[in-house]
Design an enzyme around this catalytic site. Structure first.
Site, PDB file in Angstrom:
ATOM      1  N   LYS A  97       0.658  -1.103  -0.323  1.00  0.00           N
ATOM      2  CA  LYS A  97      -0.069  -0.422   0.296  1.00  0.00           C
ATOM      3  C   LYS A  97       1.071   1.046  -0.249  1.00  0.00           C
ATOM      4  O   LYS A  97       1.976   1.075   0.177  1.00  0.00           O
ATOM      5  CB  LYS A  97      -1.645   0.042   0.879  1.00  0.00           C
ATOM      6  CG  LYS A  97      -0.105  -0.058   2.929  1.00  0.00           C
ATOM      7  CD  LYS A  97      -1.254  -0.468   3.707  1.00  0.00           C
ATOM      8  CE  LYS A  97      -0.564   0.028   4.648  1.00  0.00           C
ATOM      9  NZ  LYS A  97      -1.322  -0.947   5.728  1.00  0.00           N
TER      10      LYS A  97
ATOM     11  N   TYR B  30      15.643  31.557   7.975  1.00  0.00           N
ATOM     12  CA  TYR B  30      13.853  31.577   8.103  1.00  0.00           C
ATOM     13  C   TYR B  30      14.123  31.982  10.735  1.00  0.00           C
ATOM     14  O   TYR B  30      14.765  30.938  10.612  1.00  0.00           O
ATOM     15  CB  TYR B  30      12.667  30.906   7.963  1.00  0.00           C
ATOM     16  CG  TYR B  30      12.459  30.801   6.601  1.00  0.00           C
ATOM     17  CD1 TYR B  30      11.893  32.578   6.244  1.00  0.00           C
ATOM     18  CD2 TYR B  30      12.413  30.204   5.773  1.00  0.00           C
ATOM     19  CE1 TYR B  30      11.863  32.277   4.731  1.00  0.00           C
ATOM     20  CE2 TYR B  30      11.515  29.671   4.363  1.00  0.00           C
ATOM     21  CZ  TYR B  30      11.620  31.042   4.107  1.00  0.00           C
ATOM     22  OH  TYR B  30      10.973  31.264   2.902  1.00  0.00           O
TER      23      TYR B  30
HETATM   24  C1  LIG Z   1      -0.533  -1.752   7.092  1.00  0.00           C
HETATM   25  C2  LIG Z   1      -1.220  -2.961   7.023  1.00  0.00           C
HETATM   26  C3  LIG Z   1      -0.063  -3.857   7.649  1.00  0.00           C
HETATM   27  C4  LIG Z   1       1.026  -4.214   7.074  1.00  0.00           C
HETATM   28  O1  LIG Z   1       1.731  -3.708   8.560  1.00  0.00           O
HETATM   29  P1  LIG Z   1       3.625  -3.539   9.521  1.00  0.00           P
HETATM   30  O2  LIG Z   1       3.369  -2.724  10.532  1.00  0.00           O
HETATM   31  O3  LIG Z   1       4.052  -2.700   7.882  1.00  0.00           O
HETATM   32  O4  LIG Z   1       4.251  -4.811   9.255  1.00  0.00           O
HETATM   33  C5  LIG Z   1      -0.547  -5.135   8.007  1.00  0.00           C
HETATM   34  N1  LIG Z   1      -2.338  -5.159   7.753  1.00  0.00           N
HETATM   35  C6  LIG Z   1      -2.834  -4.432   7.418  1.00  0.00           C
HETATM   36  C7  LIG Z   1      -4.539  -4.413   7.458  1.00  0.00           C
HETATM   37  C8  LIG Z   1      -2.677  -2.916   7.263  1.00  0.00           C
HETATM   38  O5  LIG Z   1      -3.003  -2.222   6.951  1.00  0.00           O
END
Ligand SMILES: *Cc1c(COP(=O)(O)O)cnc(C)c1O
Length: 629
Positions: free
Chosen positions: A41, A262
């Protein structure tokens, strides 16, 4: 570092070898019978979903996980065929596309399941049901889970392939993890029929040994070499996959008492030197790192001084007199002195997840495996989706493509996407391209022992530009080139210059549009033959997509021992067939294809060679096949 080949002011390097090593380490923690799903993702946490997906599949991933439809769709368009789970709840309006791209939705409520069911018309479709065991984000609450689960299972066609849940604090709260585990597995136990995949663990939970009894684990952050577990002994096994590099763009002196940046947040306490690095919070280098972070220059850590600007930071290089403009500066990543994402995020109590996503968004990515450079991905990967644009195309793409002779898959793919993106994303004009292109050439023995009789049939679909077009028979390469450039010429042939040019040496036996036989007027021009094809009925078809069919009969010199077919226009889907008589022992096709893929499919059988692409594949002009015999 691969600075030699990189022109960017700042860039990201993604080391796929480090990624694979991390996966191998994580796989050691799988229980017997457990498979893994790779989370990709948010463009694989800024690492590039496609490349990470491919590398994970190579390491045995049985599933991919994305956040939403768009991410899944992009992977499908990029050719990823592995099962893809959409982790977040989808909208019912997204169902048609979810089904079209064969994505497996995570289902958290009955209404969505019912709506999906109505779209299926009896066909079978895989889903995973998401349970809320205590995180209280998406998913079905435990107390209503059984009722809804059974209702979903009762919808004909929906096949529950998986059941899953997610830990709220896998890294820090073992007691609550146990609570969630118990809720999850007591529910799974109570099911009369268990789905194929039962999954609960993210990467941290897997390393901590939770989720006994599940058979799929979802690997995310740890696979990218970010050690969120706090146990530094794991650092050697979890190698940062992403390295973020920039370049010293200016070096300046600073005097005692002068401020930098800044709000005059940093005041020099001595005479010194500092440098400008062209990276800022817009590049994902968080504003809260102002006056706090360190970067790596010539093997030494240099403090960031003053505020982070939108597009620049300033670093103190007083301790490195040999520093020069153009030196590379590592802001994040592996190396002799690793600057790990979790360390940087800790500086401002931020999230390493967020940091990776932000940095991966603006910089161009260069992929490597160890020290071997693989390819780079476009800055903004807004991939071209043919169907999103319907028939809108741009004429310029043809000339742009003509100027590219793509000799390399990687570069070809890159240029292809860049061209399409720049032409299609920003403007809105029609280009007419050919599709379903079929060209069949049949050589037969003729009355003249020095020539084969060549029968050609050509058909394709294209939007009709005008109510007439030309088929041209040239006598010289130069004339032929002229006919390739002209837009009103649909087909051209080069006739052997020893032959008389007349209807016995080149004849259009039929030219049709949508099956309508056209009138052919033969005109001689500068020694070549132009056949003007038109018909009264054509006027009403201008602007519409029509089927062109052109058949010719001509002669081809035997002694040339090769015959070429060119693709002269942007074409989607090509099928070229060459039939030859037994007197030709065999034919070797040499393909020169530019476009999505360099190598078309080739099928050779007795008396026949076929060269073809997939139907939806784009082929650029200057492609073609040489049949040598
Ligand atoms: C993002 C996600 C993961 C991965 O989790 P990590 O902590 O990055 O290993 C696993 N399951 C779901 C449902 C997620 O949304």
């Amino acid at each position: 570092m691969m600075t030699g080949s990189i022109q960017e002011r700042s860039w990201v390097e993604i080391d796929l070898a480090a990624f694979s090593n991390n996966l191998r380490f994580l796989k050691q923690h799988l229980h017997p019978g457990q498979d893994f799903l790779q989370i990709v993702k948010a463009d694989a946490y800024g690492h590039g979903a496609r490349e990470i997906a491919e590398a994970a599949i190579n390491e045995g991933a049985v599933y991919l996980g994305v956040a939403n439809l768009e991410e899944g769709k992009l992977l499908r368009i990029q050719g990823i065929q592995a099962p893809i789970l959409i982790l977040s709840p989808s909208l019912t309006s997204e169902i048609p596309a979810i089904v079209e791209y064969n994505l497996v939705p995570g289902v958290s409520d009955l209404d969505f399941a019912k709506e999906l069911h109505t779209h299926l018309q009896g066909r079978e479709y895989l889903i995973h049901v998401k349970l809320d065991t205590g995180m209280h984000r998406s998913g079905i609450r435990s107390e209503e889970a059984m009722e809804l689960y059974q209702a979903i299972a009762g919808l004909q066609g929906l096949r529950i392939e998986g059941i899953f849940s997610h830990f709220a604090s896998s890294e820090s709260d073992p007691d609550f993890c146990t609570v969630q585990e118990q809720r999850f597995f007591s529910f799974v136990e109570s099911l009369p029929e268990k789905p194929r995949y039962i999954h609960l663990n993210n990467s941290a939970a897997s390393l901590k040994g939770y989720g006994m009894g599940s058979n799929l684990v979802r690997f995310g952050i740890l696979s990218f070499g970010v050690n969120t577990l706090g146990d530094v002994s794991l650092n050697q096994h979890l190698q940062p996959v992403m390295t973020f590099v920039s370049t010293l763009s200016q070096i300046k002196a600073i005097h005692l008492g002068e401020s930098v940046g800044y709000n005059r947040d940093w005041i020099s306490e001595s005479e010194g030197r500092y440098a400008v690095v062209p990276v800022g919070y817009a590049d994902g280098y968080d504003f809260l790192l102002s006056n706090r972070a360190k970067v790596l220059l010539r093997g030494k850590l240099c403090p960031v001084i003053g505020r982070i600007s939108m597009d620049m930071i300033t670093i103190d290089i007083s301790a490195i007199p040999e520093a020069k403009q153009g030196d590379s500066v590592t802001l994040l990543g592996n190396g002799d002195k690793a600057i790990r994402a979790e360390q940087i995020a800790a500086i401002y109590q931020g999230s390493a997840y967020e940091l990776l996503c932000q940095i991966g968004r603006r910089a161009r990515r260069y992929y490597k495996r160890g020290s071997e450079f693989l390819h780079s991905a476009p800055l903004a990967r807004r991939d071209f989706v043919a169907r999103d644009f319907g028939d809108r195309k741009l004429n310029e793409i043809i000339s742009a493509a003509l100027s590219q002779r793509l000799q390399n898959d990687e570069i070809g793919d890159l240029i292809y996407r860049e061209i399409l993106r720049s032409f299609f994303a920003d403007r809105d004009r029609d280009v007419h391209y050919r599709k379903d292109f079929v060209h069949e050439i049949t050589f037969r023995e003729s009355d003249n022992p020095q020539y084969y009789q060549a029968e050609t049939t050509l058909s394709y679909r294209k939007v009709l530009d005008s109510d007439s077009f030309i088929i041209a028979c040239a006598r010289s390469d130069e004339q032929l080139r002229g006919y390739f450039i002209r837009k009103d010429v649909e087909y051209r042939w080069l006739l052997d210059d020893r032959l008389e040019l007349d209807e016995s040496s080149f004849k259009v036996s039929s030219a049709r549009i949508n099956g309508l036989e056209l009138d052919c007027e033969v005109i001689r021009r500068d020694g070549s033959l132009e056949i003007h094809c038109s018909q009264e009925g054509l006027a009403t078809l201008v602007g519409k997509e029509v089927l062109f069919e052109i058949d010719t009969v001509t002669l081809y010199p035997k002694k040339l021992h090769q015959f070429s077919v060119f693709i002269s226009e942007l074409t989607q889907g090509v099928n070229i067939i060459f039939n030859y008589p037994p007197s030709i022992g065999g034919v070797e096709p040499v393909t020169i294809f530019s476009g999505q893929q360099k190598n078309p499919q080739v099928q050779i059988s007795k008396g026949r060679v076929q060269v073809y692409s997939q139907r939806d594949q784009w082929i650029f002009p200057l492609s073609g096949v040489v049949f040598s015999y």
